[in-house]
Design a protein around this motif. Sequence first.
Motif, short mmCIF file in Angstrom:
data_model
loop_
_atom_site.label_atom_id
_atom_site.label_comp_id
_atom_site.label_asym_id
_atom_site.label_seq_id
_atom_site.Cartn_x
_atom_site.Cartn_y
_atom_site.Cartn_z
N GLN A 189 15.39 -42.01 -6.14
CA GLN A 189 15.80 -42.23 -4.77
C GLN A 189 15.24 -43.52 -4.20
N TYR A 190 14.08 -43.93 -4.70
CA TYR A 190 13.43 -45.13 -4.16
C TYR A 190 12.43 -45.65 -5.18
N VAL A 191 12.40 -46.98 -5.33
CA VAL A 191 11.44 -47.64 -6.22
C VAL A 191 10.60 -48.60 -5.38
N ASP A 192 9.31 -48.42 -5.41
CA ASP A 192 8.39 -49.30 -4.67
C ASP A 192 8.15 -50.55 -5.51
N ASN A 193 8.74 -51.65 -5.09
CA ASN A 193 8.62 -52.89 -5.87
C ASN A 193 7.18 -53.39 -5.97
N GLU A 194 6.37 -53.10 -4.94
CA GLU A 194 4.98 -53.55 -4.96
C GLU A 194 4.11 -52.64 -5.82
N ASN A 195 4.56 -51.41 -6.02
CA ASN A 195 3.81 -50.46 -6.84
C ASN A 195 4.81 -49.72 -7.74
N PRO A 196 5.08 -50.25 -8.92
CA PRO A 196 6.10 -49.64 -9.79
C PRO A 196 5.75 -48.24 -10.26
N ASP A 197 4.52 -47.80 -10.05
CA ASP A 197 4.16 -46.45 -10.43
C ASP A 197 4.45 -45.44 -9.33
N LYS A 198 5.05 -45.88 -8.25
CA LYS A 198 5.46 -44.96 -7.18
C LYS A 198 6.99 -44.90 -7.17
N ILE A 199 7.53 -44.01 -7.98
CA ILE A 199 8.98 -43.85 -8.12
C ILE A 199 9.34 -42.48 -7.55
N TYR A 200 10.14 -42.47 -6.51
CA TYR A 200 10.50 -41.22 -5.83
C TYR A 200 11.76 -40.64 -6.47
N VAL A 201 11.63 -39.41 -6.95
CA VAL A 201 12.72 -38.75 -7.69
C VAL A 201 13.05 -37.42 -7.01
N SER A 202 14.32 -37.07 -6.98
CA SER A 202 14.77 -35.84 -6.31
C SER A 202 14.56 -34.61 -7.19
N ILE A 203 13.32 -34.41 -7.59
CA ILE A 203 12.89 -33.20 -8.30
C ILE A 203 11.62 -32.74 -7.61
N GLY A 204 11.60 -31.48 -7.14
CA GLY A 204 10.45 -31.01 -6.38
C GLY A 204 9.80 -29.77 -6.95
N SER A 205 8.94 -29.17 -6.14
CA SER A 205 8.14 -28.03 -6.58
C SER A 205 8.98 -26.80 -6.89
N ASN A 206 10.19 -26.69 -6.29
CA ASN A 206 11.01 -25.50 -6.55
C ASN A 206 11.60 -25.48 -7.95
N ARG A 207 11.37 -26.55 -8.73
CA ARG A 207 11.85 -26.58 -10.11
C ARG A 207 10.75 -26.22 -11.11
N GLY A 208 9.57 -25.85 -10.61
CA GLY A 208 8.50 -25.40 -11.49
C GLY A 208 7.88 -26.50 -12.33
N ILE A 209 7.91 -27.74 -11.84
CA ILE A 209 7.35 -28.85 -12.60
C ILE A 209 5.84 -28.90 -12.44
N ALA A 210 5.18 -29.70 -13.28
CA ALA A 210 3.72 -29.79 -13.25
C ALA A 210 3.30 -31.25 -13.29
N ILE A 211 2.10 -31.51 -12.79
CA ILE A 211 1.54 -32.85 -12.82
C ILE A 211 1.42 -33.31 -14.29
N ASN A 212 1.77 -34.58 -14.54
CA ASN A 212 1.73 -35.22 -15.87
C ASN A 212 2.86 -34.77 -16.79
N GLN A 213 3.77 -33.92 -16.31
CA GLN A 213 4.92 -33.54 -17.13
C GLN A 213 5.83 -34.76 -17.29
N GLU A 214 6.31 -34.99 -18.52
CA GLU A 214 7.09 -36.19 -18.81
C GLU A 214 8.58 -35.92 -18.79
N PHE A 215 9.35 -36.92 -18.33
CA PHE A 215 10.80 -36.85 -18.25
C PHE A 215 11.38 -38.15 -18.81
N ALA A 216 12.56 -38.05 -19.38
CA ALA A 216 13.27 -39.25 -19.83
C ALA A 216 14.06 -39.82 -18.66
#
Length: 418
Positions: free
Chosen positions: A317-344
């Motif tokens: 949804q949004y890419v922070d050009n000044e901080n490329p490690d802050k990538i906002y993605v439309s996947i939230g807590s209701n999908r049962g994800i976990a910190i450090n879980q990897e996605f393609a």
Amino acid sequence: MKRFFLYLLVAGLSLGFIICPIVVGETTPKKRIAVLYFEDNSRFDSPTGCGCVPGFIGNIISKKKRWDLEAGFARMLNRKLVETNMYAPISKDELLDGMAVMTLSRHDLKRLKPEQRATLAKHLNADVIAIGRIRQFNQERFRTSASRTLREGGRRAPQGPATTSYTAPVILRGSIHRVAIKLEMKFYNASGDLIAEPRIAAVRDHTYGATKLASLEASMTEEGTNLTFGQTSDKQRRNPRPIVKPTELNEIKFASAEYDRTLFGIVTNEALIKVVLALRDNVGPNFITPWESQPVAEKGKKDAATAAGGPIKGKIQYVDNENPDKIYVSIGSNRGIAINQEFAVFTKGKPVRDIDTGEILTHVPKKIGTLAVSEILTDKVSVFRVVDIAEPLKIGDVVSQDALETPDSETDVPEKQE
């Protein structure tokens, strides 16, 4: 000889302790959470806010102090932490002792540097430090009513007595009360570094509609229907209504058992449950809260199975050009994800054209790297970081739990025909 036997006895007992150690049951240690403070920016009790009879009128009809939201929210959050049986909130006395050692005032807590937070966490033996800001806390009311009186006069039949005359008032009433609470939380680890900044929102409406004919009243709320005759207290109703009247709220102590019966109390508890869930999602451990009906892992599997594409999938949804490690993605807590879980992560590859018309039908997805979850913000969005990447990321790129086996349709990311 006696001394020899005494030596043997001592040696035997010592050997027995060595080869027969006492086995103590292992238990998982609870994470210690220090809720430092809540800052009230809601203007709830200000003359321009929407409090429990605020301002000058509230001072006239009630001599008791108004609600202390800052202390009350911290106290109620600590209760929720205890209910999880996984977190151990640090008591107020422990916090005051830690502040005394560091000669900190309450005002100092709001401007701590990372090294000071780390020192305080060490004195408190805290795993996580939490602070909150109350951005909104109010109740709105929308009300309407109408009335009419039915009159029936006495009549005399040709043969027989006259009928009795009567009047019966008919009253139609309706109202909607809405409570909205918004919180901004910050979680820090034992080193004083920021872990997450979840924003919490909870809103609930209480609707009431009633028709009253004389002493008979039929009413309906979101909890169900009630039919009463005469004076019936709210506690005696089959579906008791939450307390919403300002005059009644003004006599209730914040964070009390009676407060839980108010619409404010219901929404406050909902908001604080979301705070605990955000704490679990960001700092762990993964466990089933008392307010969930199924395990987190099962919930995530169910959500993935019922999703349109099967695997957990979202879009950048949004890419922070000044901080490329802050990538906002439309996947939230209701999908049962976990910190450090990897996605393609996939971007649009070569177009697939209609062989007759040349129209672009879709694009072949092209994998360009891997992202990992770094922060779960809400149930709809999370912050990801780059693990490895071959091309620059763009808004609309697909982030998927599994490799995409089929091309995405044009409904996913609209593309102008070439």
